[in-house]
Scaffold this active site. Structure first.
Site, mmCIF file in Angstrom:
data_model
loop_
_atom_site.group_PDB
_atom_site.id
_atom_site.type_symbol
_atom_site.label_atom_id
_atom_site.label_comp_id
_atom_site.label_asym_id
_atom_site.label_seq_id
_atom_site.Cartn_x
_atom_site.Cartn_y
_atom_site.Cartn_z
ATOM 1 N N CYS A 160 -10.753 -9.773 22.057
ATOM 2 C CA CYS A 160 -10.059 -8.980 21.035
ATOM 3 C C CYS A 160 -8.964 -8.133 21.682
ATOM 4 C CB CYS A 160 -11.043 -8.113 20.267
ATOM 5 S SG CYS A 160 -12.018 -7.041 21.320
ATOM 6 N N CYS B 138 -2.500 -0.073 8.796
ATOM 7 C CA CYS B 138 -1.866 -1.403 8.672
ATOM 8 C C CYS B 138 -0.425 -1.385 9.174
ATOM 9 C CB CYS B 138 -1.898 -1.837 7.210
ATOM 10 S SG CYS B 138 -3.565 -2.066 6.615
ATOM 11 N N CYS C 155 0.841 -1.211 0.000
ATOM 12 C CA CYS C 155 0.000 0.000 0.000
ATOM 13 C C CYS C 155 0.871 1.254 0.000
ATOM 14 C CB CYS C 155 -0.902 -0.007 1.231
ATOM 15 S SG CYS C 155 -1.991 1.418 1.283
ATOM 16 N N CYS D 17 -7.449 1.105 -0.595
ATOM 17 C CA CYS D 17 -7.223 0.491 0.707
ATOM 18 C C CYS D 17 -7.158 -1.010 0.473
ATOM 19 C CB CYS D 17 -8.352 0.840 1.671
ATOM 20 S SG CYS D 17 -8.140 0.032 3.267
ATOM 21 N N GLN E 57 -18.867 -9.119 13.677
ATOM 22 C CA GLN E 57 -17.434 -9.338 13.464
ATOM 23 C C GLN E 57 -17.026 -8.807 12.088
ATOM 24 O OE1 GLN E 57 -15.387 -10.575 15.747
ATOM 25 N NE2 GLN E 57 -16.763 -11.517 17.214
HETATM 26 C C1 LIG Z 1 -16.831 -7.988 20.878
HETATM 27 S S1 LIG Z 1 -18.559 -7.713 20.724
HETATM 28 C C2 LIG Z 1 -19.137 -9.361 20.600
HETATM 29 C C3 LIG Z 1 -20.465 -9.563 19.939
HETATM 30 C C4 LIG Z 1 -20.809 -10.977 19.496
HETATM 31 N N1 LIG Z 1 -20.509 -11.969 20.483
HETATM 32 C C5 LIG Z 1 -20.205 -11.327 18.147
HETATM 33 O O1 LIG Z 1 -19.367 -12.222 18.047
HETATM 34 O O2 LIG Z 1 -20.600 -10.699 17.141
HETATM 35 C C6 LIG Z 1 -18.958 -7.158 22.301
HETATM 36 C C7 LIG Z 1 -20.419 -6.871 22.551
HETATM 37 O O3 LIG Z 1 -20.547 -6.488 23.932
HETATM 38 C C8 LIG Z 1 -21.612 -5.570 24.057
HETATM 39 N N2 LIG Z 1 -21.447 -4.941 25.390
HETATM 40 C C9 LIG Z 1 -20.564 -3.988 25.785
HETATM 41 N N3 LIG Z 1 -20.669 -3.781 27.117
HETATM 42 C C10 LIG Z 1 -21.624 -4.628 27.586
HETATM 43 C C11 LIG Z 1 -22.170 -4.912 28.874
HETATM 44 N N4 LIG Z 1 -21.760 -4.276 29.970
HETATM 45 N N5 LIG Z 1 -23.127 -5.857 28.965
HETATM 46 C C12 LIG Z 1 -23.578 -6.520 27.857
HETATM 47 N N6 LIG Z 1 -23.093 -6.286 26.625
HETATM 48 C C13 LIG Z 1 -22.134 -5.367 26.474
HETATM 49 C C14 LIG Z 1 -21.484 -4.710 22.819
HETATM 50 O O4 LIG Z 1 -22.715 -4.101 22.494
HETATM 51 C C15 LIG Z 1 -21.038 -5.746 21.755
HETATM 52 O O5 LIG Z 1 -22.154 -6.241 21.055
#
Ligand SMILES: C[S@@+](CC[C@H](N)C(=O)[O-])C[C@H]1O[C@@H](n2cnc3c(N)ncnc32)[C@H](O)[C@@H]1O
Length: 451
Positions: free
Chosen positions: A405, A81, A72, A158, A282
């Site tokens: 993550c 990146c 890039c 990109c 995701q």
């Molecule tokens: C990394 S994402 C994972 C979503 C899902 N498991 C996936 O794989 O697509 C984290 C999620 O946590 C939610 N979140 C953040 N703080 C939270 C809380 N205190 N209680 C419940 N959910 C929460 C966010 O809205 C988001 O959807």
């Protein structure tokens, strides 16, 4: 004593979590961008702090065999990146090494860390692209932020966003210029367009566009819609979002669907999903399929299992597990994500799930009397709330699968769970974000000591 502007010949012996080379000058650690472990180079010291400093690469005198010329043109300026100068195998090894080191150093966890699961083609993988708009010398620019700044690098191409997202951004920029709708200028607080959020489906051709403005109205809205749908026949949803607040949050509280519906369709491991513009999903769909397959494998599910999918988003993990278990209970704090999750269950004719809105740390307490056998946790970067961890320990949930993550907060949470009778059996890193230093992991835990 090392001082700014001095030159040194050095050898890089390690790398930081964000991919900088680490060398030592008179025993003092210096971090240098774009340098790789194993390389020798001449550097210039640009900053000296109390216990470490920063240097700039002047010339590489002995190059790593794992170095790759970044494909890039924006690599040296764009903050996106930061691993593009490593060949792909080195990126995967780096992520495995960082996972192992972080678990050991921060979490005092010595567990099996498997090889990072990589992609066959580690480019053009993102299904969601957020592009800020701004002004430079009176001209509209759109792209990604320059490293450690809020300046925008005007994007020509990109390599991690799909080509259609780049095409839409370029097209929309021309439309805004033609219609005389200015970008928002952060410094003087004037203008209209702040961001575009573009989402593409992996399995279908659906695309959604969110136009985020500083102003409550999107000027010439109907002309904009017409131009988009005439040009891109895969756009199924256009949303106008009003975000008057300063700061880094992309979406404001108020959104209006101005074309089509508020979702795109997608499919993961044979389950269909509808994803609305606010719901977490995701970003790398191909890797998500393997990530969830590993999570289900680590859960060793059976038909008597009562499962919690905590931080469930639109229910992707729970719905993928549903046909192997008795019941799935899911929780997420975003209302729209939960309505998507329940709708997704209905659309897939899945009847043994229940998704509720709330904070995971509160809602889990109301499930104390169910005999929960399995818990999937997939929290945001800040990790799992301490109260949630305490409750899960008090519930003595035997099987836990932790998707993360952020390896630093994972290490912290695993350290606590280990101290409370859980054994950390193994971790597998997944390369969800090739070319960048972000790491996704799945970890298998089992309750071995009853409290
Ligand atoms: C990394 S994402 C994972 C979503 C899902 N498991 C996936 O794989 O697509 C984290 C999620 O946590 C939610 N979140 C953040 N703080 C939270 C809380 N205190 N209680 C419940 N959910 C929460 C966010 O809205 C988001 O959807």
């Amino acid at each position: 004593m090392i001082e700014k502007n001095e030159y040194y010949s050095v050898e890089f012996t390690d790398m930081t979590h964000d991919g900088m080379g680490v060398c030592k000058v008179e025993g003092f650690p210096i971090f240098v961008e774009n340098a790789l472990k194993g390389e020798k180079a001449d550097i210039k010291i640009v900053k000296v702090n109390k216990s470490f400093g920063f240097g700039r690469l002047i010339e590489i005198t002995s190059e790593s065999p794992f170095r790759k010329r970044p494909i890039c043109d924006h690599f040296s300026e764009c903050g996106g990146c930061n691993l593009m100068h490593m060949n792909y195998q080195m990126q995967l090894d780096f992520k495995r090494y960082r996972t192992r080191q972080t678990l050991k150093r921060l979490g005092k966890i010595e567990t099996e860390v498997n090889e990072t699961v990589g992609m066959t083609n580690p480019y053009y993988y993102r299904n969601k692209t957020i592009i800020p708009f701004g002004e430079e010398n009176g001209k509209m620019v759109s792209g990604l932020y320059r490293k450690r700044s809020h300046e925008i690098v005007d994007m020509k191409k990109c390599f991690i966003a799909p080509k259609t997202a780049t095409d839409i951004v370029k097209f929309m920029k021309n439309v805004f210029v033609e219609l005389n709708i200015p970008a928002y200028n952060e410094e003087i607080g004037s203008g209209v367009i702040r961001y575009l959020q573009i989402r593409n489906s992996y399995k279908f051709d659906d695309t959604s566009i969110v136009i985020v403005t500083k102003t409550p109205k999107l000027p010439k809205k109907d002309i904009i819609i017409k131009k988009i749908i005439n040009k891109f026949d895969n756009v199924v949803s256009i949303v106008h979002n009003y975000n008057p607040k300063d700061g880094n949050r992309v979406l404001g509280k108020k959104s209006k669907v101005i074309y089509g519906e508020d979702f795109i369709r997608d499919e993961i491991n044979d389950v269909h999903f509808k994803i609305s513009h606010r719901s977490f999903y995701q970003v790398n769909p191909e890797q998500t399929e393997s990530l969830y397959a590993k999570a289900l494998e680590y859960a060793e599910l059976n038909e008597n299992d009562i499962v919690i999918d905590a931080y469930c988003g639109i229910g992707t993990i729970g719905l993928s597990a549903a046909n192997q278990v008795k019941t799935v209970l899911g929780v997420d704090v975003v209302k729209k994500a939960i309505s998507d999750a329940n709708q997704n269950a209905e659309n897939n004719n899945i009847k043994n799930t229940k998704f509720v809105v709330g904070k995971a740390e509160n809602v889990i307490k109301s499930w104390k009397n169910f005999k929960i056998s399995t818990l999937f946790i997939d929290p945001p970067r800040k990790g799992v709330h301490k109260e949630f961890l305490e409750t899960l320990v008090s519930m003595q949930i035997p099987k836990v699968v932790y998707i993360s993550c952020n390896v630093s907060t994972l290490a912290r949470d695993l350290n606590y769970l280990k101290s409370q009778g859980y054994e950390v059996l193994e971790t597998t890193p997944f390369d969800m974000f090739p070319q960048t230093s972000h790491i996704e992991t799945v970890t298998k835990l089992r309750l071995t000591k009853q409290g």
